[in-house]
Design a protein around this motif. Sequence first.
Motif, PDB file in Angstrom:
ATOM      1  N   VAL A  53      64.229   4.262  43.024  1.00  0.00           N
ATOM      2  CA  VAL A  53      62.934   3.576  43.032  1.00  0.00           C
ATOM      3  C   VAL A  53      61.789   4.588  43.106  1.00  0.00           C
ATOM      4  CG1 VAL A  53      61.468   1.878  44.199  1.00  0.00           C
ATOM      5  CG2 VAL A  53      63.938   1.530  44.097  1.00  0.00           C
ATOM      6  N   CYS A  54      61.768   5.408  44.150  1.00  0.00           N
ATOM      7  CA  CYS A  54      60.664   6.357  44.316  1.00  0.00           C
ATOM      8  C   CYS A  54      60.959   7.724  43.711  1.00  0.00           C
ATOM      9  CB  CYS A  54      60.303   6.503  45.790  1.00  0.00           C
ATOM     10  SG  CYS A  54      61.576   7.315  46.802  1.00  0.00           S
ATOM     11  N   ALA A  58      67.567  12.360  47.712  1.00  0.00           N
ATOM     12  CA  ALA A  58      68.315  11.580  48.702  1.00  0.00           C
ATOM     13  C   ALA A  58      69.732  12.148  48.792  1.00  0.00           C
ATOM     14  CB  ALA A  58      68.353  10.104  48.307  1.00  0.00           C
ATOM     15  N   THR A  59      70.419  11.816  49.856  1.00  0.00           N
ATOM     16  CA  THR A  59      71.787  12.302  50.009  1.00  0.00           C
ATOM     17  C   THR A  59      72.732  11.591  49.048  1.00  0.00           C
ATOM     18  OG1 THR A  59      72.113  10.703  51.803  1.00  0.00           O
ATOM     19  CG2 THR A  59      71.460  12.943  52.416  1.00  0.00           C
ATOM     20  N   GLU A  60      72.388  10.360  48.672  1.00  0.00           N
ATOM     21  CA  GLU A  60      73.131   9.606  47.666  1.00  0.00           C
ATOM     22  C   GLU A  60      72.148   8.966  46.714  1.00  0.00           C
ATOM     23  OE1 GLU A  60      76.898   7.517  49.203  1.00  0.00           O
ATOM     24  OE2 GLU A  60      75.510   7.362  50.870  1.00  0.00           O
ATOM     25  N   SER A  61      72.614   8.603  45.537  1.00  0.00           N
ATOM     26  CA  SER A  61      71.735   7.973  44.545  1.00  0.00           C
ATOM     27  C   SER A  61      71.614   6.480  44.832  1.00  0.00           C
ATOM     28  CB  SER A  61      72.265   8.228  43.133  1.00  0.00           C
ATOM     29  OG  SER A  61      72.267   9.600  42.842  1.00  0.00           O
ATOM     30  N   ARG A  62      71.056   6.189  45.994  1.00  0.00           N
ATOM     31  CA  ARG A  62      70.833   4.806  46.413  1.00  0.00           C
ATOM     32  C   ARG A  62      69.387   4.646  46.862  1.00  0.00           C
ATOM     33  NH1 ARG A  62      76.177   3.474  50.191  1.00  0.00           N
ATOM     34  NH2 ARG A  62      77.761   3.832  48.548  1.00  0.00           N
ATOM     35  N   VAL A  63      68.936   3.395  46.923  1.00  0.00           N
ATOM     36  CA  VAL A  63      67.569   3.135  47.356  1.00  0.00           C
ATOM     37  C   VAL A  63      67.381   3.672  48.765  1.00  0.00           C
ATOM     38  CG1 VAL A  63      65.836   1.351  47.778  1.00  0.00           C
ATOM     39  CG2 VAL A  63      67.472   1.081  45.896  1.00  0.00           C
ATOM     40  N   CYS A  64      66.338   4.466  48.953  1.00  0.00           N
ATOM     41  CA  CYS A  64      66.102   5.119  50.239  1.00  0.00           C
ATOM     42  C   CYS A  64      65.586   4.132  51.277  1.00  0.00           C
ATOM     43  CB  CYS A  64      65.131   6.285  50.077  1.00  0.00           C
ATOM     44  SG  CYS A  64      63.434   5.789  49.692  1.00  0.00           S
ATOM     45  N   GLY A  65      65.611   4.551  52.530  1.00  0.00           N
ATOM     46  CA  GLY A  65      65.171   3.694  53.625  1.00  0.00           C
ATOM     47  C   GLY A  65      63.720   3.281  53.507  1.00  0.00           C
ATOM     48  N   PHE A  74      57.029  -1.911  41.712  1.00  0.00           N
ATOM     49  CA  PHE A  74      57.889  -1.613  40.562  1.00  0.00           C
ATOM     50  C   PHE A  74      59.336  -1.495  41.026  1.00  0.00           C
ATOM     51  CE2 PHE A  74      55.934   2.303  42.084  1.00  0.00           C
ATOM     52  CZ  PHE A  74      56.999   3.167  42.258  1.00  0.00           C
ATOM     53  N   HIS A  75      60.259  -1.723  40.107  1.00  0.00           N
ATOM     54  CA  HIS A  75      61.674  -1.801  40.449  1.00  0.00           C
ATOM     55  C   HIS A  75      62.411  -0.473  40.291  1.00  0.00           C
ATOM     56  CE1 HIS A  75      60.350  -5.853  39.126  1.00  0.00           C
ATOM     57  NE2 HIS A  75      61.160  -6.284  40.071  1.00  0.00           N
ATOM     58  N   LEU A  76      61.914   0.378  39.419  1.00  0.00           N
ATOM     59  CA  LEU A  76      62.632   1.606  39.076  1.00  0.00           C
ATOM     60  C   LEU A  76      61.639   2.733  38.857  1.00  0.00           C
ATOM     61  CD1 LEU A  76      65.331   3.005  38.080  1.00  0.00           C
ATOM     62  CD2 LEU A  76      64.656   2.270  35.783  1.00  0.00           C
ATOM     63  N   GLY A  77      61.954   3.910  39.399  1.00  0.00           N
ATOM     64  CA  GLY A  77      61.133   5.090  39.174  1.00  0.00           C
ATOM     65  C   GLY A  77      61.963   6.180  38.510  1.00  0.00           C
ATOM     66  N   LEU A  78      61.440   6.754  37.450  1.00  0.00           N
ATOM     67  CA  LEU A  78      62.184   7.770  36.707  1.00  0.00           C
ATOM     68  C   LEU A  78      61.263   8.939  36.384  1.00  0.00           C
ATOM     69  CD1 LEU A  78      64.835   8.518  35.152  1.00  0.00           C
ATOM     70  CD2 LEU A  78      63.761   7.481  33.144  1.00  0.00           C
ATOM     71  N   ALA A  79      61.715  10.143  36.720  1.00  0.00           N
ATOM     72  CA  ALA A  79      60.956  11.357  36.419  1.00  0.00           C
ATOM     73  C   ALA A  79      61.835  12.309  35.623  1.00  0.00           C
ATOM     74  CB  ALA A  79      60.476  12.020  37.704  1.00  0.00           C
ATOM     75  N   ALA A  80      61.198  13.101  34.761  1.00  0.00           N
ATOM     76  CA  ALA A  80      61.947  14.074  33.967  1.00  0.00           C
ATOM     77  C   ALA A  80      62.266  15.320  34.774  1.00  0.00           C
ATOM     78  CB  ALA A  80      61.165  14.445  32.711  1.00  0.00           C
ATOM     79  N   VAL A  81      61.261  15.843  35.485  1.00  0.00           N
ATOM     80  CA  VAL A  81      61.403  17.108  36.203  1.00  0.00           C
ATOM     81  C   VAL A  81      60.572  17.089  37.474  1.00  0.00           C
ATOM     82  CG1 VAL A  81      61.955  18.599  34.221  1.00  0.00           C
ATOM     83  CG2 VAL A  81      59.575  18.050  34.737  1.00  0.00           C
ATOM     84  N   ASN A  82      60.758  18.112  38.274  1.00  0.00           N
ATOM     85  CA  ASN A  82      59.948  18.338  39.465  1.00  0.00           C
ATOM     86  C   ASN A  82      58.590  18.903  39.050  1.00  0.00           C
ATOM     87  OD1 ASN A  82      58.923  19.058  41.969  1.00  0.00           O
ATOM     88  ND2 ASN A  82      60.351  20.745  42.285  1.00  0.00           N
TER      89      ASN A  82
END
Length: 238
Positions: A53-54, A58-65, A74-82
């Motif tokens: 989402v953000c 994270a330690t796992e590819s799950r929705v963070c706390g 928004f439901h999904l967040g996607l970035a290409a790079v840092n």
Amino acid sequence: MSIFCRKFLNSRLNIKQALLSKSCLLCGGAAQSDFCSPCGDSLPHLPPHYCPVCALPATESRVCGACLANPPAFHLGLAAVNYAFPVDALLHSLKYQKNLAIAPVLADLLVRRIDAGALPDFIVPMPLHPVRLRERGFNQALEIARRVSKRLDIPLLPAICRRVKDTPSQTGLPWKERGKNIRDAFACETDLSGKRIAMLDDVMTTGSTLNELAKILRKCGAAHISGWVVARTLSGDS
């Protein structure tokens, strides 16, 4: 990361020529695409696990706390790079030096991260206020979105959303002030009932701008909203 020489990057006077000659945009060496293999491998890639989402690590590819406790619009967040060198320098060159030839390069970085099996119905680029648009002469989010739209064959809706509030730049504001600064900044009257929308912007820091635009899209009936950005700032107070 010595290959990413700031002096060399800043001295490139004709980026378009570098792209047309198939030389690496960063080091000037021979390349089959925008970057040679060493430079491409050394780009500031995101860690393997991040919140879907953000987009923060994270330690796992799950929705963070944080996103579970306070879900964004928004439901999904996607970035290409840092958002780090040399991507930050490329974005700066696009936005403030009007090197529009960089927009397709950044768009292609994003396209490589997008799941072709779960594409949205439309792409909505982050709108600029008319005052800012006149100052800059172009909307960098729209320039990037044009390429993404063409590469993925997704219709682009560049004019359905408007920035109706000329807010101070988010850059430099404390992250806790950014949501307040961008509040009620957008408007949209288009019926988007049941549609899947991807908002597209250049950089995501706190997510406040994407979140505010997503609120408006949800009011217009959008069923699923993604936030696509070229770069994600990994420190929330930047």
